[in-house]
Design a protein around this motif. Structure first.
Motif, mmCIF file in Angstrom:
data_model
loop_
_atom_site.group_PDB
_atom_site.id
_atom_site.type_symbol
_atom_site.label_atom_id
_atom_site.label_comp_id
_atom_site.label_asym_id
_atom_site.label_seq_id
_atom_site.Cartn_x
_atom_site.Cartn_y
_atom_site.Cartn_z
ATOM 1 N N ASN A 166 0.814 -1.207 0.000
ATOM 2 C CA ASN A 166 0.000 0.000 0.000
ATOM 3 C C ASN A 166 0.859 1.273 0.000
ATOM 4 O O ASN A 166 0.336 2.371 0.205
ATOM 5 C CB ASN A 166 -0.937 0.014 1.210
ATOM 6 N N VAL A 167 2.146 1.107 -0.207
ATOM 7 C CA VAL A 167 3.073 2.236 -0.246
ATOM 8 C C VAL A 167 3.509 2.468 -1.688
ATOM 9 O O VAL A 167 3.925 1.529 -2.377
ATOM 10 C CB VAL A 167 4.315 1.973 0.642
ATOM 11 N N ILE A 168 3.405 3.706 -2.139
ATOM 12 C CA ILE A 168 3.875 4.080 -3.477
ATOM 13 C C ILE A 168 4.886 5.214 -3.338
ATOM 14 O O ILE A 168 4.614 6.217 -2.675
ATOM 15 C CB ILE A 168 2.709 4.522 -4.383
ATOM 16 N N LEU A 169 6.048 5.034 -3.953
ATOM 17 C CA LEU A 169 7.086 6.064 -3.935
ATOM 18 C C LEU A 169 6.924 6.970 -5.146
ATOM 19 O O LEU A 169 6.492 6.527 -6.218
ATOM 20 C CB LEU A 169 8.472 5.425 -3.935
ATOM 21 N N SER A 170 7.274 8.227 -4.979
ATOM 22 C CA SER A 170 7.043 9.188 -6.058
ATOM 23 C C SER A 170 8.111 10.271 -6.058
ATOM 24 O O SER A 170 8.924 10.374 -5.131
ATOM 25 C CB SER A 170 5.665 9.830 -5.909
ATOM 26 N N ASN A 171 8.101 11.067 -7.118
ATOM 27 C CA ASN A 171 9.018 12.204 -7.223
ATOM 28 C C ASN A 171 8.511 13.329 -6.327
ATOM 29 O O ASN A 171 7.833 14.253 -6.776
ATOM 30 C CB ASN A 171 9.109 12.680 -8.672
ATOM 31 N N GLY A 172 8.832 13.263 -5.050
ATOM 32 C CA GLY A 172 8.251 14.173 -4.083
ATOM 33 C C GLY A 172 6.802 13.798 -3.832
ATOM 34 O O GLY A 172 6.240 12.908 -4.471
ATOM 35 N N ALA A 173 6.165 14.500 -2.880
ATOM 36 C CA ALA A 173 4.768 14.193 -2.580
ATOM 37 C C ALA A 173 3.834 14.701 -3.673
ATOM 38 O O ALA A 173 2.771 14.125 -3.912
ATOM 39 C CB ALA A 173 4.386 14.810 -1.231
ATOM 40 N N SER A 174 4.224 15.762 -4.372
ATOM 41 C CA SER A 174 3.319 16.414 -5.328
ATOM 42 C C SER A 174 2.830 15.451 -6.406
ATOM 43 O O SER A 174 1.647 15.451 -6.771
ATOM 44 C CB SER A 174 4.017 17.604 -5.984
ATOM 45 N N LYS A 178 -1.180 14.383 -7.093
ATOM 46 C CA LYS A 178 -1.877 14.634 -8.354
ATOM 47 C C LYS A 178 -2.492 13.343 -8.912
ATOM 48 O O LYS A 178 -3.629 13.346 -9.391
ATOM 49 C CB LYS A 178 -0.911 15.247 -9.368
ATOM 50 N N LEU A 179 -1.761 12.233 -8.847
ATOM 51 C CA LEU A 179 -2.298 10.959 -9.350
ATOM 52 C C LEU A 179 -3.501 10.498 -8.530
ATOM 53 O O LEU A 179 -4.456 9.938 -9.071
ATOM 54 C CB LEU A 179 -1.216 9.884 -9.339
ATOM 55 N N THR A 180 -3.452 10.738 -7.221
ATOM 56 C CA THR A 180 -4.574 10.347 -6.368
ATOM 57 C C THR A 180 -5.816 11.169 -6.705
ATOM 58 O O THR A 180 -6.922 10.625 -6.824
ATOM 59 C CB THR A 180 -4.213 10.536 -4.886
ATOM 60 N N LEU A 181 -5.648 12.475 -6.868
ATOM 61 C CA LEU A 181 -6.781 13.327 -7.218
ATOM 62 C C LEU A 181 -7.341 12.954 -8.593
ATOM 63 O O LEU A 181 -8.561 12.942 -8.801
ATOM 64 C CB LEU A 181 -6.357 14.799 -7.200
ATOM 65 N N LEU A 182 -6.453 12.638 -9.528
ATOM 66 C CA LEU A 182 -6.892 12.233 -10.865
ATOM 67 C C LEU A 182 -7.740 10.963 -10.796
ATOM 68 O O LEU A 182 -8.794 10.855 -11.428
ATOM 69 C CB LEU A 182 -5.679 12.019 -11.771
ATOM 70 N N ILE A 209 -6.656 20.572 -9.329
ATOM 71 C CA ILE A 209 -8.108 20.473 -9.513
ATOM 72 C C ILE A 209 -8.509 21.109 -10.840
ATOM 73 O O ILE A 209 -9.344 20.561 -11.584
ATOM 74 C CB ILE A 209 -8.838 21.131 -8.322
ATOM 75 N N SER A 210 -7.918 22.247 -11.167
ATOM 76 C CA SER A 210 -8.193 22.883 -12.462
ATOM 77 C C SER A 210 -7.709 22.008 -13.614
ATOM 78 O O SER A 210 -8.397 21.832 -14.622
ATOM 79 C CB SER A 210 -7.514 24.255 -12.533
ATOM 80 N N GLU A 211 -6.518 21.447 -13.452
ATOM 81 C CA GLU A 211 -5.905 20.641 -14.518
ATOM 82 C C GLU A 211 -6.735 19.416 -14.870
ATOM 83 O O GLU A 211 -6.888 19.073 -16.041
ATOM 84 C CB GLU A 211 -4.500 20.221 -14.073
ATOM 85 N N LEU A 352 -4.623 2.705 -9.886
ATOM 86 C CA LEU A 352 -3.700 3.754 -9.462
ATOM 87 C C LEU A 352 -2.253 3.361 -9.763
ATOM 88 O O LEU A 352 -1.453 4.180 -10.262
ATOM 89 C CB LEU A 352 -3.881 4.024 -7.966
ATOM 90 N N LYS A 353 -1.929 2.108 -9.506
ATOM 91 C CA LYS A 353 -0.582 1.627 -9.804
ATOM 92 C C LYS A 353 -0.339 1.571 -11.310
ATOM 93 O O LYS A 353 0.789 1.775 -11.770
ATOM 94 C CB LYS A 353 -0.364 0.250 -9.164
ATOM 95 N N LYS A 354 -1.400 1.319 -12.075
ATOM 96 C CA LYS A 354 -1.271 1.346 -13.536
ATOM 97 C C LYS A 354 -0.899 2.759 -13.991
ATOM 98 O O LYS A 354 -0.031 2.925 -14.858
ATOM 99 C CB LYS A 354 -2.576 0.903 -14.183
ATOM 100 N N LEU A 355 -1.571 3.763 -13.420
ATOM 101 C CA LEU A 355 -1.230 5.154 -13.737
ATOM 102 C C LEU A 355 0.238 5.427 -13.426
ATOM 103 O O LEU A 355 0.954 6.066 -14.193
ATOM 104 C CB LEU A 355 -2.096 6.112 -12.912
ATOM 105 N N LYS A 356 0.667 4.929 -12.269
ATOM 106 C CA LYS A 356 2.054 5.152 -11.868
ATOM 107 C C LYS A 356 3.004 4.431 -12.810
ATOM 108 O O LYS A 356 4.082 4.943 -13.139
ATOM 109 C CB LYS A 356 2.268 4.666 -10.431
ATOM 110 N N SER A 357 2.610 3.262 -13.289
ATOM 111 C CA SER A 357 3.487 2.494 -14.183
ATOM 112 C C SER A 357 3.660 3.192 -15.525
ATOM 113 O O SER A 357 4.671 2.996 -16.204
ATOM 114 C CB SER A 357 2.953 1.075 -14.381
#
Length: 508
Positions: A166-174, A178-182, A209-211, A352-357
């Motif tokens: 349940n842990v996903i690493l990313s380029n900073g938290a930002s 964004k992927l979670t909101l999407l 949110i605008s994007e 969500l992991k597919k988006l990250k992939s």
């Protein structure tokens, strides 16, 4: 080529042999200001907006020797929480291990150039990576070695189990925010996802949110009560938003940006109950969890609070974020962050992991750096004492500067400011004279943007207008960081005070 009925122009088609002879006189690009994704045009990001761009221009003029006509000799960028740009020194242990991982030949030098625990840690990390190299890809969610470190960190911090899957690493938290909101945005009309965000807020949220075309739902923090989060205000915003969207996400920033508040445990419990009872996904931005300065405040993660509320712990979708950009690390440029997802549907996690992939993976150097700072030297290890001294020095200096910044603004005429309980910012309220407000409106700019632009032009100090973060109507603020070095912050605050007193006198 012509434009008819307001439609975007269509590029002419030429045969391959005719392309070189085609005239460009009437050529129209496919993309233009009127023919592009309108969501992109709606994105605003004040932290790097026009005032900051002007500050950058001044800085370039000074560095190139063309700043002779400016009334200042340097630009002080207090607009963004970039610690090392403000000369904060990197943590030695982190940089040593990372250096050894990036250039393993350093491990074989005799006599050793690094302490033994640095060498052992670097070898451990390299042994866990494909090909023993930071240059190899990781899994899209991050190297298992690094995710296990995050898992252990969360368990040690909160006292409750975490699941590495349940842990996903990313380029900073930002990035993962964004992927979670999407992922959470769907529906049309009144069924479109609404995202509740605090006002004032960090512009990443409104910009995202605008994007993605979600609906923004503002809830106001209570400036009169140290920027606390009122459940009554949440309920009011939730109810009003139902007229135009379906609220599905609640975002909370703790410690706060730009307001610097630290939520009390009782308040966190209330927020969890509200989110669960109103069927909201709770997104907890906790990147400033190391930055708590107020003696009466203490950071408590939303994960820990949720686990201690038995009636809610299995029926609230919670995702929390952390980063190495802030805290005592200040490694903004290395880009390392993570998210932990709790109680999310397995199919949603798959998607969500597919988006990250699709992004392949976050920077492996950032993943490794994150694993190093979340697993620091232990007592008895060679690097432990230096690490603790450096950590204490950074946090102690930030606390000292938070007091200086608060004290200065609290004594200025026409200025109100809450205590800086945590994070790296101060968000004072300015009582602007009516004459200044009128002149700003005539110029077509927000009054607080008018104020901070005058500040920049007079002193070289760059801060961000409160209108870029959101604020109650007819109130005016600005955000400044507490990051400038101690030998510069005194001079900065003195120049700020002189400007402010002069500004109030000029426009009273």
């Amino acid at each position: 080529m012509t434009v008819t009925n307001g439609e975007a122009p269509k590029p002419a088609l030429y045969g391959v042999g005719d392309a070189k002879n085609a005239s460009t006189a009437n050529w129209v690009p496919v993309l233009s200001g009127s023919a592009m994704n309108p969501n992109v045009k709606n994105v605003q990001y004040a932290v790097r907006g026009p005032i900051v761009q002007k500050a950058t221009k001044y800085d370039e003029m000074i560095k190139s020797g063309n700043g002779g006509d400016l009334p200042f000799g340097e630009v002080i960028k207090a607009n963004i929480g970039d610690c090392q740009a403000m000369l904060q020194k990197p943590i030695t242990f982190l940089r040593q291990v990372l250096s050894a991982c990036l250039y393993p030949d350093l491990l074989d030098i005799s006599p050793p150039v690094f302490p033994n625990d640095v060498i052992e840690r670097a070898k451990e990390i390299l042994g866990a990576l494909p090909g023993g190299s930071l240059g190899s890809y990781s899994e899209s969610t991050g190297h298992l070695y690094c995710r296990k470190i995050v898992k252990t960190f969360i368990e040690t911090r909160d006292g409750y189990p975490a699941d590495v899957n349940n842990v996903i690493l990313s380029n900073g938290a930002s990035e993962i925010i964004k992927l979670t909101l999407l992922t959470a945005t769907f529906g049309v009309g009144k069924g479109r996802t609404g995202v509740m965000i605090p006002i004032p807020q960090y512009p990443l949220y409104s910009a995202t949110i605008s994007e993605i075309g979600a609906e923004k739902i503002d809830y106001y923090l209570d400036e009169e009560d140290k920027w606390s989060l009122s459940i009554d205000e949440l309920a009011k915003s939730f109810k009003e938003a139902q007229d135009y969207c379906t609220p599905r996400v609640l975002c909370v920033i703790n410690p706060g940006n730009p307001t610097g508040q630290v939520l009390k445990r009782e308040n966190i419990d209330e927020i969890i109950k509200f989110a669960a009872e109103h069927q909201l996904v709770l997104m907890a931005d906790e990147v400033y969890q190391d930055n708590v300065y107020d003696a009466d405040s203490e950071f408590c993660s939303f994960k820990k609070a949720l686990m201690e509320l038995p009636q809610y712990k299995d029926r609230l979708e919670l995702v929390s974020f952390h980063s190495m950009s802030k805290g005592f690390m200040g490694e903004c440029g290395i880009r390392g962050g993570y998210a932990e997802f709790i109680n999310f549907d397995s199919e949603v996690m798959t998607e969500l992991k597919k988006l990250k992939s699709a992004q392949l993976c976050s920077a492996v150097s950032g993943q490794v750096a994150l694993s190093i700072v979340l697993n620091p030297p232990k007592p008895g290890e060679e690097s432990y004492e230096l690490f603790m001294n450096e950590r204490s020095a950074v946090l102690g200096t930030l606390k000292s500067k938070s007091v200086k910044v608060h004290d200065l603004f609290s004594r200025m005429p026409g200025m109100r400011v809450n205590p800086i309980m945590g994070a790296m910012y101060c968000f004072p309220r300015i009582e602007l004279p009516q004459k200044a407000i009128d002149e700003a409106k005539e110029a077509g700019v927000a009054p607080d943007a008018f104020y901070v632009e005058k500040l920049l032009e007079s002193t070289g100090i760059c801060v961000v207008p409160g209108s870029g973060f959101g604020q109650l109507p007819d109130t005016y603020h600005f955000r400044t960081t507490i990051l400038p070095p101690e030998d510069k912050i005194e001079a900065m605050l003195k120049k700020f005070e002189e400007f402010h007193v002069g500004f109030i006198e000029q426009y009273k």
